[in-house]
Write a protein that holds these residues in place. Structure first.
Motif, PDB file in Angstrom:
ATOM      1  N   LYS A 190       0.834  -1.203   0.000  1.00  0.00           N
ATOM      2  CA  LYS A 190       0.000   0.000   0.000  1.00  0.00           C
ATOM      3  C   LYS A 190       0.871   1.257   0.000  1.00  0.00           C
ATOM      4  CE  LYS A 190      -4.035   1.986   2.254  1.00  0.00           C
ATOM      5  NZ  LYS A 190      -5.068   1.725   3.277  1.00  0.00           N
TER       6      LYS A 190
ATOM      7  N   GLN B 181      -5.782   1.801  -7.019  1.00  0.00           N
ATOM      8  CA  GLN B 181      -5.560   0.362  -6.913  1.00  0.00           C
ATOM      9  C   GLN B 181      -5.669  -0.311  -8.278  1.00  0.00           C
ATOM     10  OE1 GLN B 181      -8.417  -0.866  -3.936  1.00  0.00           O
ATOM     11  NE2 GLN B 181      -6.815  -0.971  -2.371  1.00  0.00           N
TER      12      GLN B 181
ATOM     13  N   GLN C 255      -6.166  -5.659  -3.359  1.00  0.00           N
ATOM     14  CA  GLN C 255      -7.069  -5.130  -2.335  1.00  0.00           C
ATOM     15  C   GLN C 255      -6.967  -5.943  -1.048  1.00  0.00           C
ATOM     16  OE1 GLN C 255     -10.638  -5.370  -4.698  1.00  0.00           O
ATOM     17  NE2 GLN C 255     -10.533  -3.204  -5.285  1.00  0.00           N
ATOM     18  N   SER C 256      -6.851  -7.248  -1.169  1.00  0.00           N
ATOM     19  CA  SER C 256      -6.695  -8.097   0.014  1.00  0.00           C
ATOM     20  C   SER C 256      -5.380  -7.812   0.719  1.00  0.00           C
ATOM     21  CB  SER C 256      -6.751  -9.582  -0.373  1.00  0.00           C
ATOM     22  OG  SER C 256      -8.024  -9.927  -0.821  1.00  0.00           O
ATOM     23  N   TRP C 257      -4.307  -7.678  -0.045  1.00  0.00           N
ATOM     24  CA  TRP C 257      -3.013  -7.372   0.556  1.00  0.00           C
ATOM     25  C   TRP C 257      -3.072  -6.048   1.312  1.00  0.00           C
ATOM     26  CZ3 TRP C 257       0.331  -8.506  -4.373  1.00  0.00           C
ATOM     27  CH2 TRP C 257       0.500  -9.880  -4.511  1.00  0.00           C
ATOM     28  N   GLU C 258      -3.707  -5.062   0.708  1.00  0.00           N
ATOM     29  CA  GLU C 258      -3.756  -3.750   1.342  1.00  0.00           C
ATOM     30  C   GLU C 258      -4.622  -3.735   2.598  1.00  0.00           C
ATOM     31  OE1 GLU C 258      -4.491  -0.392  -1.110  1.00  0.00           O
ATOM     32  OE2 GLU C 258      -2.759  -0.783  -2.386  1.00  0.00           O
ATOM     33  N   SER C 259      -5.668  -4.537   2.621  1.00  0.00           N
ATOM     34  CA  SER C 259      -6.561  -4.546   3.780  1.00  0.00           C
ATOM     35  C   SER C 259      -6.165  -5.598   4.808  1.00  0.00           C
ATOM     36  CB  SER C 259      -7.999  -4.785   3.333  1.00  0.00           C
ATOM     37  OG  SER C 259      -8.130  -6.094   2.822  1.00  0.00           O
ATOM     38  N   ASN C 260      -5.167  -6.413   4.473  1.00  0.00           N
ATOM     39  CA  ASN C 260      -4.697  -7.501   5.339  1.00  0.00           C
ATOM     40  C   ASN C 260      -5.788  -8.516   5.640  1.00  0.00           C
ATOM     41  OD1 ASN C 260      -1.990  -6.743   5.594  1.00  0.00           O
ATOM     42  ND2 ASN C 260      -2.483  -5.280   7.191  1.00  0.00           N
ATOM     43  N   ASP C 261      -6.833  -8.564   4.806  1.00  0.00           N
ATOM     44  CA  ASP C 261      -7.890  -9.566   5.001  1.00  0.00           C
ATOM     45  C   ASP C 261      -7.353 -10.972   4.748  1.00  0.00           C
ATOM     46  OD1 ASP C 261      -9.798  -7.724   5.641  1.00  0.00           O
ATOM     47  OD2 ASP C 261     -10.686  -7.659   3.639  1.00  0.00           O
TER      48      ASP C 261
ATOM     49  N   GLN D 262      -0.441 -10.591   3.824  1.00  0.00           N
ATOM     50  CA  GLN D 262       0.365  -9.502   3.283  1.00  0.00           C
ATOM     51  C   GLN D 262       0.966  -9.916   1.945  1.00  0.00           C
ATOM     52  OE1 GLN D 262       3.275  -8.385   6.170  1.00  0.00           O
ATOM     53  NE2 GLN D 262       1.827  -7.201   7.348  1.00  0.00           N
TER      54      GLN D 262
END
Length: 66
Positions: A4, A14, A29-35, A38
């Motif tokens: 990010k 993004q 998007q998953s990497w950035e939100s850490n859902d 990383q």
């Protein structure tokens, strides 16, 4: 540095960042939100190197014009 932080360094959205570096948008998007997890260190290192090379090339172009 996180993916990010690298994206923000570029000023790209993004979707544009994902397109530029051939990444899946949802993965980014998953990497950035850490859902999910990383971004792999390899991806971060490669993107960072590319951006550093572009920065150096930009500086060289400015020096050549002077």
């Amino acid at each position: 540095m996180t993916i990010k932080e690298l994206r923000k360094r570029t000023g790209l959205s993004q979707s544009k960042f994902a397109e530029r570096f051939s990444l899946n948008l949802r993965t980014l998007q998953s990497w950035e939100s850490n859902d999910y997890r990383q971004a792999p260190r390899l991806v971060i290192n490669l993107v960072s190197e590319i951006l550093d090379m572009q920065d150096m090339k930009g500086e060289e172009n400015v020096q050549e014009k002077n």
